[in-house]
Design a protein around this motif. Structure first.
Motif, PDB file in Angstrom:
ATOM      1  N   GLU A  24       2.779 -10.895   4.186  1.00  0.00           N
ATOM      2  CA  GLU A  24       3.984 -10.804   3.094  1.00  0.00           C
ATOM      3  C   GLU A  24       3.645 -10.086   1.712  1.00  0.00           C
ATOM      4  OE1 GLU A  24       5.726 -14.613   2.427  1.00  0.00           O
ATOM      5  OE2 GLU A  24       5.938 -14.988   4.722  1.00  0.00           O
ATOM      6  N   ILE A  28       3.254  -6.367   2.448  1.00  0.00           N
ATOM      7  CA  ILE A  28       4.470  -5.706   2.701  1.00  0.00           C
ATOM      8  C   ILE A  28       5.023  -5.612   1.268  1.00  0.00           C
ATOM      9  CG2 ILE A  28       6.577  -5.821   3.587  1.00  0.00           C
ATOM     10  CD1 ILE A  28       5.191  -6.964   5.940  1.00  0.00           C
ATOM     11  N   LYS A  29       5.086  -6.622   0.308  1.00  0.00           N
ATOM     12  CA  LYS A  29       5.767  -6.351  -0.954  1.00  0.00           C
ATOM     13  C   LYS A  29       5.032  -5.278  -1.828  1.00  0.00           C
ATOM     14  CE  LYS A  29       7.421 -10.969  -1.139  1.00  0.00           C
ATOM     15  NZ  LYS A  29       7.297 -12.414  -1.856  1.00  0.00           N
ATOM     16  N   GLU A  30       3.697  -5.374  -1.880  1.00  0.00           N
ATOM     17  CA  GLU A  30       2.851  -4.251  -2.423  1.00  0.00           C
ATOM     18  C   GLU A  30       3.487  -2.874  -1.788  1.00  0.00           C
ATOM     19  OE1 GLU A  30       1.554  -4.440  -5.069  1.00  0.00           O
ATOM     20  OE2 GLU A  30       0.520  -6.644  -5.021  1.00  0.00           O
ATOM     21  N   ILE A  31       3.361  -2.560  -0.602  1.00  0.00           N
ATOM     22  CA  ILE A  31       3.889  -1.248   0.052  1.00  0.00           C
ATOM     23  C   ILE A  31       5.318  -1.093  -0.601  1.00  0.00           C
ATOM     24  CG2 ILE A  31       4.512  -0.068   2.005  1.00  0.00           C
ATOM     25  CD1 ILE A  31       2.368  -1.751   3.455  1.00  0.00           C
ATOM     26  N   GLU A  32       6.272  -1.959  -0.649  1.00  0.00           N
ATOM     27  CA  GLU A  32       7.576  -1.749  -0.958  1.00  0.00           C
ATOM     28  C   GLU A  32       7.665  -1.358  -2.544  1.00  0.00           C
ATOM     29  OE1 GLU A  32      10.138  -5.099  -0.609  1.00  0.00           O
ATOM     30  OE2 GLU A  32       9.800  -5.159   1.403  1.00  0.00           O
ATOM     31  N   TYR A  33       6.556  -1.883  -3.373  1.00  0.00           N
ATOM     32  CA  TYR A  33       6.482  -1.789  -4.783  1.00  0.00           C
ATOM     33  C   TYR A  33       6.071  -0.287  -4.945  1.00  0.00           C
ATOM     34  CZ  TYR A  33       4.126  -1.035  -9.382  1.00  0.00           C
ATOM     35  OH  TYR A  33       3.808  -0.720 -10.470  1.00  0.00           O
ATOM     36  N   ARG A  68       4.197   3.141   6.794  1.00  0.00           N
ATOM     37  CA  ARG A  68       4.807   3.251   5.589  1.00  0.00           C
ATOM     38  C   ARG A  68       3.493   3.401   4.452  1.00  0.00           C
ATOM     39  NH1 ARG A  68       7.780  -2.353   4.517  1.00  0.00           N
ATOM     40  NH2 ARG A  68       8.203  -1.431   2.649  1.00  0.00           N
ATOM     41  N   GLN A  89       4.170  -1.110   9.232  1.00  0.00           N
ATOM     42  CA  GLN A  89       3.661  -1.292   7.883  1.00  0.00           C
ATOM     43  C   GLN A  89       2.731  -0.230   7.508  1.00  0.00           C
ATOM     44  OE1 GLN A  89       5.841  -2.850   6.211  1.00  0.00           O
ATOM     45  NE2 GLN A  89       6.686  -3.752   8.059  1.00  0.00           N
ATOM     46  N   GLU A 117       6.405   2.322  -2.517  1.00  0.00           N
ATOM     47  CA  GLU A 117       7.492   3.052  -2.228  1.00  0.00           C
ATOM     48  C   GLU A 117       8.416   3.430  -3.018  1.00  0.00           C
ATOM     49  OE1 GLU A 117       7.402   2.247   2.446  1.00  0.00           O
ATOM     50  OE2 GLU A 117       8.552   0.941   1.296  1.00  0.00           O
ATOM     51  N   ASN A 118       8.804   2.596  -3.962  1.00  0.00           N
ATOM     52  CA  ASN A 118       9.656   2.423  -5.194  1.00  0.00           C
ATOM     53  C   ASN A 118       9.060   2.884  -6.559  1.00  0.00           C
ATOM     54  OD1 ASN A 118      11.956   1.589  -3.589  1.00  0.00           O
ATOM     55  ND2 ASN A 118      10.942  -0.481  -3.813  1.00  0.00           N
ATOM     56  N   GLN A 174       8.863   8.635  -5.446  1.00  0.00           N
ATOM     57  CA  GLN A 174      10.411   8.950  -5.232  1.00  0.00           C
ATOM     58  C   GLN A 174      10.774  10.528  -5.340  1.00  0.00           C
ATOM     59  OE1 GLN A 174      13.033   6.741  -4.196  1.00  0.00           O
ATOM     60  NE2 GLN A 174      11.489   5.172  -3.935  1.00  0.00           N
TER      61      GLN A 174
END
Length: 180
Positions: free
Chosen positions: A163, A166-171, A16, A13, A173-174, A179
């Protein structure tokens, strides 16, 4: 799963996040705009995930367990010093981001400290991976590994916080600036 495997999962993580940080400072140096809220998220993840969860697991459980064998103490000391260095870099990011939000031109110091943090992360995680290899093969028993894993899992607030991070990292990344 073991305590060491849990820490290695954290590293996945963190790597990422490292990619997001690299993209962020690269874009800042290129003169692109990154929302302050996204840079705030990066600093939040550094504080809440790296410091409060990952470093806490290492400093409060993993390192003391390894150190009881009077083994790898110099390596542990070095990693602890680097954790403190990490905290100091994170404070500088926050300090200069605050100045920037207040209207000063602090783009360059924010970018510089983000870059410093990413360089630190790469080097530090490589050292920790080497340390984990040694601890796994030379020091820790399977029972100790399992006990640490259970200890890590037993703290439900950390699991929930993990959790969320990890959602903040996904946010991040998107986001369009990542991008591109």
């Amino acid at each position: 799963m073991s305590g060491t495997e849990t820490l290695r999962e954290d590293h996945k993580q963190i790597r990422r996040l490292e990619k997001v940080i690299i993209k962020c400072y690269t874009e800042l140096y290129a003169g692109k705009n990154i929302p302050f809220s996204d840079i705030d998220k990066i600093t939040l993840i550094i504080e809440e995930f790296l410091d409060s969860i990952h470093y806490s697991r290492e400093e409060d459980s993993y390192f003391p367990c390894v150190a009881t064998y009077d083994h790898l103490k110099q390596e542990i000391r070095g990693l602890l010093i680097e954790h403190e260095f990490s905290r100091r870099i994170a404070l500088q990011i926050k300090k200069h981001l605050k100045r920037w939000k207040e209207g000063e031109d602090a783009r360059e110091p924010v970018a510089r400290y983000l870059k410093t943090y990413s360089v630190y992360l790469m080097d530090h995680m490589n050292k920790e991976e080497d340390f984990f290899d040694k601890a796994e093969t030379e020091v820790l028993s399977k029972e100790e590994e399992l006990d640490m894993y259970e200890q890590f899992r037993s703290v439900m607030t950390i699991s929930k916080k993990m959790e969320d991070m990890i959602k903040e990292i996904e946010y991040l990344e998107n986001q369009p600036w990542v991008q591109n």
